[in-house]
Design a protein around this motif. Structure first.
Motif, PDB file in Angstrom:
ATOM      1  N   GLU A   1       3.805 -68.703 -13.988  1.00 15.63           N
ATOM      2  CA  GLU A   1       5.031 -68.419 -13.250  1.00 15.63           C
ATOM      3  C   GLU A   1       5.197 -66.935 -12.941  1.00 15.63           C
ATOM      4  O   GLU A   1       6.174 -66.536 -12.328  1.00 15.63           O
ATOM      5  N   LEU A   2       4.253 -66.111 -13.380  1.00 14.26           N
ATOM      6  CA  LEU A   2       4.346 -64.680 -13.115  1.00 14.26           C
ATOM      7  C   LEU A   2       4.250 -64.428 -11.618  1.00 14.26           C
ATOM      8  O   LEU A   2       3.508 -65.094 -10.909  1.00 14.26           O
ATOM      9  N   PRO A   3       4.992 -63.452 -11.105  1.00 11.03           N
ATOM     10  CA  PRO A   3       4.957 -63.171  -9.665  1.00 11.03           C
ATOM     11  C   PRO A   3       3.625 -62.556  -9.244  1.00 11.03           C
ATOM     12  O   PRO A   3       2.901 -61.998 -10.057  1.00 11.03           O
ATOM     13  N   LEU A   4       3.331 -62.647  -7.956  1.00 11.40           N
ATOM     14  CA  LEU A   4       2.105 -62.085  -7.403  1.00 11.40           C
ATOM     15  C   LEU A   4       2.348 -60.686  -6.863  1.00 11.40           C
ATOM     16  O   LEU A   4       1.700 -60.247  -5.923  1.00 11.40           O
ATOM     17  N   PHE A   5       3.297 -59.974  -7.436  1.00 14.65           N
ATOM     18  CA  PHE A   5       3.610 -58.605  -7.056  1.00 14.65           C
ATOM     19  C   PHE A   5       4.070 -57.858  -8.301  1.00 14.65           C
ATOM     20  O   PHE A   5       4.334 -58.459  -9.322  1.00 14.65           O
ATOM     21  N   ARG A   6       4.120 -56.535  -8.197  1.00 12.31           N
ATOM     22  CA  ARG A   6       4.565 -55.706  -9.315  1.00 12.31           C
ATOM     23  C   ARG A   6       6.045 -55.370  -9.157  1.00 12.31           C
ATOM     24  O   ARG A   6       6.579 -55.379  -8.042  1.00 12.31           O
ATOM     25  N   ALA A   7       6.683 -55.053 -10.254  1.00 19.61           N
ATOM     26  CA  ALA A   7       8.110 -54.734 -10.237  1.00 19.61           C
ATOM     27  C   ALA A   7       8.414 -53.572  -9.300  1.00 19.61           C
ATOM     28  O   ALA A   7       9.462 -53.545  -8.654  1.00 19.61           O
ATOM     29  N   GLN A   8       7.502 -52.611  -9.192  1.00 19.35           N
ATOM     30  CA  GLN A   8       7.743 -51.434  -8.360  1.00 19.35           C
ATOM     31  C   GLN A   8       7.401 -51.644  -6.889  1.00 19.35           C
ATOM     32  O   GLN A   8       7.614 -50.757  -6.071  1.00 19.35           O
ATOM     33  N   ASP A   9       6.878 -52.814  -6.529  1.00 19.08           N
ATOM     34  CA  ASP A   9       6.527 -53.080  -5.138  1.00 19.08           C
ATOM     35  C   ASP A   9       7.775 -53.147  -4.267  1.00 19.08           C
ATOM     36  O   ASP A   9       8.872 -53.503  -4.715  1.00 19.08           O
ATOM     37  N   THR A  10       7.588 -52.832  -2.994  1.00 19.19           N
ATOM     38  CA  THR A  10       8.693 -52.850  -2.035  1.00 19.19           C
ATOM     39  C   THR A  10       9.141 -54.285  -1.759  1.00 19.19           C
ATOM     40  O   THR A  10       8.374 -55.228  -1.980  1.00 19.19           O
ATOM     41  N   PRO A  11      10.350 -54.465  -1.239  1.00 17.18           N
ATOM     42  CA  PRO A  11      10.822 -55.820  -0.913  1.00 17.18           C
ATOM     43  C   PRO A  11       9.911 -56.555   0.069  1.00 17.18           C
ATOM     44  O   PRO A  11       9.719 -57.761  -0.041  1.00 17.18           O
ATOM     45  N   THR A  12       9.302 -55.826   1.011  1.00 13.42           N
ATOM     46  CA  THR A  12       8.413 -56.497   1.964  1.00 13.42           C
ATOM     47  C   THR A  12       7.141 -56.987   1.274  1.00 13.42           C
ATOM     48  O   THR A  12       6.621 -58.050   1.607  1.00 13.42           O
ATOM     49  N   SER A  13       6.643 -56.218   0.312  1.00 14.20           N
ATOM     50  CA  SER A  13       5.473 -56.659  -0.449  1.00 14.20           C
ATOM     51  C   SER A  13       5.812 -57.888  -1.271  1.00 14.20           C
ATOM     52  O   SER A  13       5.021 -58.821  -1.381  1.00 14.20           O
ATOM     53  N   ARG A  14       6.990 -57.887  -1.866  1.00  8.73           N
ATOM     54  CA  ARG A  14       7.423 -59.036  -2.651  1.00  8.73           C
ATOM     55  C   ARG A  14       7.521 -60.284  -1.778  1.00  8.73           C
ATOM     56  O   ARG A  14       7.063 -61.354  -2.155  1.00  8.73           O
ATOM     57  N   ALA A  15       8.118 -60.140  -0.609  1.00 10.48           N
ATOM     58  CA  ALA A  15       8.275 -61.284   0.294  1.00 10.48           C
ATOM     59  C   ALA A  15       6.928 -61.752   0.812  1.00 10.48           C
ATOM     60  O   ALA A  15       6.679 -62.949   0.933  1.00 10.48           O
ATOM     61  N   GLY A  16       6.036 -60.826   1.099  1.00 15.03           N
ATOM     62  CA  GLY A  16       4.729 -61.168   1.641  1.00 15.03           C
ATOM     63  C   GLY A  16       3.814 -61.847   0.644  1.00 15.03           C
ATOM     64  O   GLY A  16       2.916 -62.588   1.027  1.00 15.03           O
ATOM     65  N   ALA A  17       4.044 -61.613  -0.642  1.00 17.95           N
ATOM     66  CA  ALA A  17       3.181 -62.186  -1.670  1.00 17.95           C
ATOM     67  C   ALA A  17       3.162 -63.706  -1.614  1.00 17.95           C
ATOM     68  O   ALA A  17       2.150 -64.334  -1.913  1.00 17.95           O
ATOM     69  N   ALA A  18       4.260 -64.297  -1.215  1.00 15.88           N
ATOM     70  CA  ALA A  18       4.348 -65.757  -1.163  1.00 15.88           C
ATOM     71  C   ALA A  18       3.579 -66.344   0.016  1.00 15.88           C
ATOM     72  O   ALA A  18       3.312 -67.532   0.056  1.00 15.88           O
ATOM     73  N   HIS A  19       3.204 -65.502   0.984  1.00 13.59           N
ATOM     74  CA  HIS A  19       2.576 -66.006   2.205  1.00 13.59           C
ATOM     75  C   HIS A  19       1.145 -65.521   2.395  1.00 13.59           C
ATOM     76  O   HIS A  19       0.593 -65.661   3.478  1.00 13.59           O
ATOM     77  N   VAL A  20       0.564 -64.977   1.351  1.00 17.94           N
ATOM     78  CA  VAL A  20      -0.795 -64.453   1.459  1.00 17.94           C
ATOM     79  C   VAL A  20      -1.790 -65.610   1.537  1.00 17.94           C
ATOM     80  O   VAL A  20      -1.753 -66.525   0.723  1.00 17.94           O
ATOM     81  N   ARG A  21      -2.629 -65.561   2.529  1.00 12.99           N
ATOM     82  CA  ARG A  21      -3.693 -66.561   2.660  1.00 12.99           C
ATOM     83  C   ARG A  21      -4.920 -66.067   1.930  1.00 12.99           C
ATOM     84  O   ARG A  21      -5.161 -64.869   1.817  1.00 12.99           O
ATOM     85  N   LEU A  22      -5.707 -67.007   1.475  1.00 11.60           N
ATOM     86  CA  LEU A  22      -6.950 -66.646   0.817  1.00 11.60           C
ATOM     87  C   LEU A  22      -7.932 -66.077   1.835  1.00 11.60           C
ATOM     88  O   LEU A  22      -7.998 -66.554   2.959  1.00 11.60           O
ATOM     89  N   ARG A  23      -8.653 -65.063   1.424  1.00 11.64           N
ATOM     90  CA  ARG A  23      -9.734 -64.537   2.245  1.00 11.64           C
ATOM     91  C   ARG A  23     -10.976 -65.372   1.967  1.00 11.64           C
ATOM     92  O   ARG A  23     -11.202 -65.820   0.845  1.00 11.64           O
ATOM     93  N   LEU A  24     -11.787 -65.531   2.958  1.00  7.57           N
ATOM     94  CA  LEU A  24     -12.986 -66.359   2.866  1.00  7.57           C
ATOM     95  C   LEU A  24     -13.909 -65.905   1.745  1.00  7.57           C
ATOM     96  O   LEU A  24     -14.506 -66.728   1.060  1.00  7.57           O
ATOM     97  N   ASP A  25     -14.006 -64.606   1.527  1.00  6.49           N
ATOM     98  CA  ASP A  25     -14.941 -64.081   0.537  1.00  6.49           C
ATOM     99  C   ASP A  25     -14.279 -63.764  -0.807  1.00  6.49           C
ATOM    100  O   ASP A  25     -14.888 -63.157  -1.669  1.00  6.49           O
ATOM    101  N   SER A  26     -13.057 -64.198  -1.008  1.00 10.54           N
ATOM    102  CA  SER A  26     -12.334 -63.864  -2.243  1.00 10.54           C
ATOM    103  C   SER A  26     -12.780 -64.739  -3.416  1.00 10.54           C
ATOM    104  O   SER A  26     -13.336 -65.822  -3.240  1.00 10.54           O
TER     105      SER A  26
END
Length: 118
Positions: A5-30
């Motif tokens: 349940e841990l978030p995919l962002f850090r506490a110090q990240d900006t609000p846009t980074s926090r919002a974007g974390a939920a919509h990150v697509r996997l990269r093909l080579d990840s």
């Protein structure tokens, strides 16, 4: 809160980074994509452990690779899920078995289409 349940962002990240974390697509080579391919394989139909996924993907052999964290992230994103069953791991302790979800299959299909275009 458990590890999944841990978030995919850090506490110090900006609000846009926090919002974007939920919509990150996997990269093909990840590493997540490599693990998702293992969970999508027919041999994983009855569920596999994070350890088995790491071994089958080859990530377990890479120094400083934390494949178990990537598996946790896949669970957090809803691409794999705990089956409620366990199997003994190499250390002798029991580990949860996970399987790919419908969302995971869709993401895996997207990754395959992306690979075919390259």
């Amino acid at each position: 809160m458990n590890f999944d349940e841990l978030p995919l962002f850090r506490a110090q990240d900006t609000p846009t980074s926090r919002a974007g974390a939920a919509h990150v697509r996997l990269r093909l080579d990840s590493q997540q994509a490599q693990l998702l391919a293992v969970y999508a394989h027919p041999l994983a139909i009855d569920g596999i452990t994070d350890e088995e996924a790491g071994e089958r993907s080859g990530l377990a052999d890479k120094p400083r690779c934390c494949y178990w964290k990537r598996c946790s992230e896949l669970r957090h994103k809803g691409f794999i899920k705990d089956t409620g069953r366990v199997r003994e791991g190499s250390s002798g302790s029991f580990m949860m078995l996970c399987e790919i979800t419908d969302a995971g299959l869709a993401e895996y299909g997207r990754l395959r289409m992306e690979a075919a275009r390259k």
